[in-house]
Design an enzyme around this catalytic site. Sequence first.
Site, short mmCIF file in Angstrom:
data_model
loop_
_atom_site.label_atom_id
_atom_site.label_comp_id
_atom_site.label_asym_id
_atom_site.label_seq_id
_atom_site.Cartn_x
_atom_site.Cartn_y
_atom_site.Cartn_z
N GLY A 253 0.76 -1.14 0.03
CA GLY A 253 -0.29 0.04 0.05
C GLY A 253 1.09 1.27 0.02
O GLY A 253 0.23 2.28 -0.06
N GLU A 287 4.10 -6.75 1.81
CA GLU A 287 3.69 -7.02 0.42
C GLU A 287 3.53 -5.71 -0.48
O GLU A 287 2.45 -5.49 -1.01
CB GLU A 287 2.44 -7.55 0.38
CG GLU A 287 2.22 -8.83 1.60
CD GLU A 287 0.79 -9.23 1.60
OE1 GLU A 287 -0.03 -8.51 1.13
OE2 GLU A 287 0.33 -10.12 2.19
N PRO A 288 4.52 -4.96 -0.57
CA PRO A 288 4.60 -3.65 -1.26
C PRO A 288 4.49 -4.18 -3.02
O PRO A 288 5.21 -5.13 -3.21
CB PRO A 288 5.84 -2.89 -1.11
CG PRO A 288 6.81 -4.13 -0.84
CD PRO A 288 5.89 -5.09 -0.04
N ARG A 290 3.28 -1.47 -5.76
CA ARG A 290 3.44 -0.42 -6.58
C ARG A 290 5.00 0.48 -6.19
O ARG A 290 5.66 1.04 -6.96
CB ARG A 290 2.46 0.84 -6.15
CG ARG A 290 2.42 1.97 -6.96
CD ARG A 290 1.31 3.07 -6.48
NE ARG A 290 0.20 2.57 -6.21
CZ ARG A 290 -0.81 2.35 -6.80
NH1 ARG A 290 -0.77 2.71 -8.02
NH2 ARG A 290 -1.89 1.68 -6.18
N ARG A 326 -5.56 3.39 -15.62
CA ARG A 326 -5.67 3.72 -14.25
C ARG A 326 -6.40 5.22 -14.28
O ARG A 326 -6.97 5.72 -13.16
CB ARG A 326 -4.16 3.87 -13.70
CG ARG A 326 -3.53 2.78 -13.62
CD ARG A 326 -2.47 2.52 -12.47
NE ARG A 326 -2.69 3.23 -11.05
CZ ARG A 326 -2.58 4.39 -10.67
NH1 ARG A 326 -2.01 5.32 -11.17
NH2 ARG A 326 -3.14 4.44 -9.68
N TYR A 330 -9.31 5.37 -11.76
CA TYR A 330 -9.22 5.96 -10.46
C TYR A 330 -8.92 7.35 -10.52
O TYR A 330 -8.26 7.96 -9.79
CB TYR A 330 -7.99 5.15 -9.96
CG TYR A 330 -7.85 3.59 -9.93
CD1 TYR A 330 -8.73 2.96 -9.14
CD2 TYR A 330 -6.73 3.03 -10.71
CE1 TYR A 330 -8.88 1.53 -9.27
CE2 TYR A 330 -6.92 1.86 -10.81
CZ TYR A 330 -7.48 0.85 -9.99
OH TYR A 330 -7.55 -0.32 -10.07
N CYS A 358 -13.56 3.41 -27.88
CA CYS A 358 -15.03 4.15 -28.26
C CYS A 358 -15.65 4.25 -26.67
O CYS A 358 -16.56 3.56 -26.39
CB CYS A 358 -15.81 3.00 -29.19
SG CYS A 358 -14.94 3.25 -30.67
N GLU A 359 -15.07 4.93 -25.91
CA GLU A 359 -15.69 5.16 -24.51
C GLU A 359 -15.27 6.62 -24.18
O GLU A 359 -14.02 7.01 -24.29
CB GLU A 359 -14.89 4.32 -23.56
CG GLU A 359 -15.45 2.92 -23.68
CD GLU A 359 -16.18 2.45 -22.63
OE1 GLU A 359 -16.21 2.87 -21.60
OE2 GLU A 359 -16.07 1.29 -22.48
N TYR A 387 0.69 -1.68 -12.15
CA TYR A 387 -0.89 -1.62 -12.64
C TYR A 387 -1.21 -0.85 -14.17
O TYR A 387 -2.00 -0.45 -14.34
CB TYR A 387 -1.61 -0.94 -11.35
CG TYR A 387 -1.43 -1.52 -10.10
CD1 TYR A 387 -1.99 -2.59 -9.83
CD2 TYR A 387 -0.82 -0.93 -9.25
CE1 TYR A 387 -1.61 -3.52 -8.68
CE2 TYR A 387 -0.50 -1.46 -7.82
CZ TYR A 387 -1.27 -2.79 -7.51
OH TYR A 387 -0.87 -3.29 -6.50
N1 LLP Z 1 -1.32 -7.04 -0.62
C1 LLP Z 1 -2.60 -7.30 -1.06
C2 LLP Z 1 -3.37 -8.13 -0.36
C3 LLP Z 1 -3.16 -6.54 -2.15
O1 LLP Z 1 -4.28 -6.42 -2.40
C4 LLP Z 1 -2.37 -5.38 -2.69
C5 LLP Z 1 -2.87 -4.62 -3.58
C6 LLP Z 1 -0.75 -5.34 -2.21
C7 LLP Z 1 -0.68 -6.11 -1.31
C8 LLP Z 1 -0.05 -4.14 -2.98
O2 LLP Z 1 -0.52 -3.23 -2.84
P1 LLP Z 1 0.69 -1.71 -3.47
O3 LLP Z 1 1.77 -2.05 -2.64
O4 LLP Z 1 0.88 -2.05 -4.88
O5 LLP Z 1 -0.37 -0.52 -3.14
N2 LLP Z 1 -5.22 -1.33 -9.32
C9 LLP Z 1 -4.85 -0.24 -8.53
C10 LLP Z 1 -4.35 -0.90 -7.16
C11 LLP Z 1 -4.81 -2.03 -6.73
C12 LLP Z 1 -4.33 -2.73 -5.63
C13 LLP Z 1 -4.82 -3.84 -5.06
N3 LLP Z 1 -4.07 -4.61 -4.08
C14 LLP Z 1 -4.22 0.83 -8.92
O6 LLP Z 1 -3.69 0.91 -10.33
O7 LLP Z 1 -3.90 1.85 -8.34
#
Ligand code: LLP
Length: 463
Positions: A253, A287-288, A290, A326, A330, A358-359, A387
């Site tokens: 996150g 669990e990073p 992004r 994205r 979002y 086409c959107e 992503y």
């Molecule tokens: N762990 C779990 C259980 C998750 O569901 C996620 C992301 C992560 C770790 C990694 O999160 P991060 O560190 O990447 O923020 N498609 C969206 C983001 C969806 C994230 C879903 N879960 C976007 O493009 O912003």
Amino acid sequence: MTKYVEEETWQDDDRRWLAYRAGALHIEDVRLGAVAAAIPTPFYCYSAGAIRSAYRTLSRALTPIDVAICYAVKANSNIAVLRLLAELGCGMDIVSGGELERALAADVPASRIIFSGVGKTRAEIARAIEVGIHQINVESAAEISVVAEVARALGKRAPVALRVNPDVDAKTHAKITTATKDSKFGIAIGQVADLYAQVAAAPDLEAVGVAVHIGSQIHDMEPFRRAFSAMAELVTEMRGRGLSVPRLDLGGGIGIASGDKPGPDIGRYAAIIAETVGHLGCKLAVEPGRWLVGRAGLLVSELLYLKDMQDGCMGILDAGMNDLMRTALYDAHHPVLPLQEPQLNDAACTYSLVGPICESSDKFGRYDGLGELRAGELLAFDLAGAYGASMSSTYNSRDLLAEVLVDGDRFRTIRRRQGIQEMLQLEHGGAWERPAPGGGVMGEPVLHGGTKGTGRELADAEQ
Ligand code: LLP
């Protein structure tokens, strides 16, 4: 010309791997225009050095508190990217059988893989147990029963952690907030201890700990503090009940810079972990996704047409929302860098950039500072390493775009473009079938993604 020197670690949002040299945009020591001459646009292009620097920076910040890093494969699931991270010692966090196969194909040991996700099928659970997965993060009482059943059928014990919903608002976009009460994720914090006691008592399960993930693209560090503090209280309470809680998974996150917001300070994130859960003696994991790959990738696109509009100029690109979803999903803003350094002059417009789909939602936003654009010019969307490709699709029957990795002065295609002929092949030859009398379908058993049968039956059927 100065050569790119791979940074050992990052200073916050330092991006020396991406620079104009003699007016041309370079990723490390490769001119992006040279890649575009070899590979049709649109395509994604990543910097291996930037990914390595990000990993080392995070790893260094977390080393004093001994936190395992399990990269969230969904952010960018190309096996070349997975391999790069695995070689640095990174584990993986997966959310599907497909991601599990990708991680294994990238030679990530199963003992470093965490299986998250709210809707795992029996076949996926069976495969994970068979390969010796490190941990399955379970999200409901019903899933606990299924994991136990599948493990029993396989004659193995499944390592189970419970994903907790601590009811904390991550203060990010509503669509990527995952730990408020109304969210579909995790088990309400008040129910966790009882369910964990059931896991601990189940002969086919090993209760290995608890997990939390509150959302994505998080800039404000306080929600992390609240969630991790709630987890510390929970672990203490569970231990008070005589339960053993050896592991604590803190999810992903961490945000990256976007628009006018700078990226969060990783040192502060590490300090919050140390302050909130450092004393518990749990084996910690994060669990990073992004944060490790988001800054390291660009989407390169050609400007097809310019159109005069009432409120300025519109640029129509050959990349659309199917390639980078994205903004449509979002409202994300991805900065744009022309491959030729822009010459700024007063006549330059504000451009509104859109794709060919086409959107009406197929638009990337309004941009200043691009100079005077011409049809045929190449533009790169920045901060697209996470992503981007992993969420791309063939909507409008468009090719699934290619991915390229740069390392030093070399580049390599790490996913070739998938064209319409390959797609059409998948749609040929499905034979008509008649449902069998009394239910079921005459024909091949469903092996993957089915919801019927135990893991053993599925494994047998595959032989
Ligand atoms: N762990 C779990 C259980 C998750 O569901 C996620 C992301 C992560 C770790 C990694 O999160 P991060 O560190 O990447 O923020 N498609 C969206 C983001 C969806 C994230 C879903 N879960 C976007 O493009 O912003």
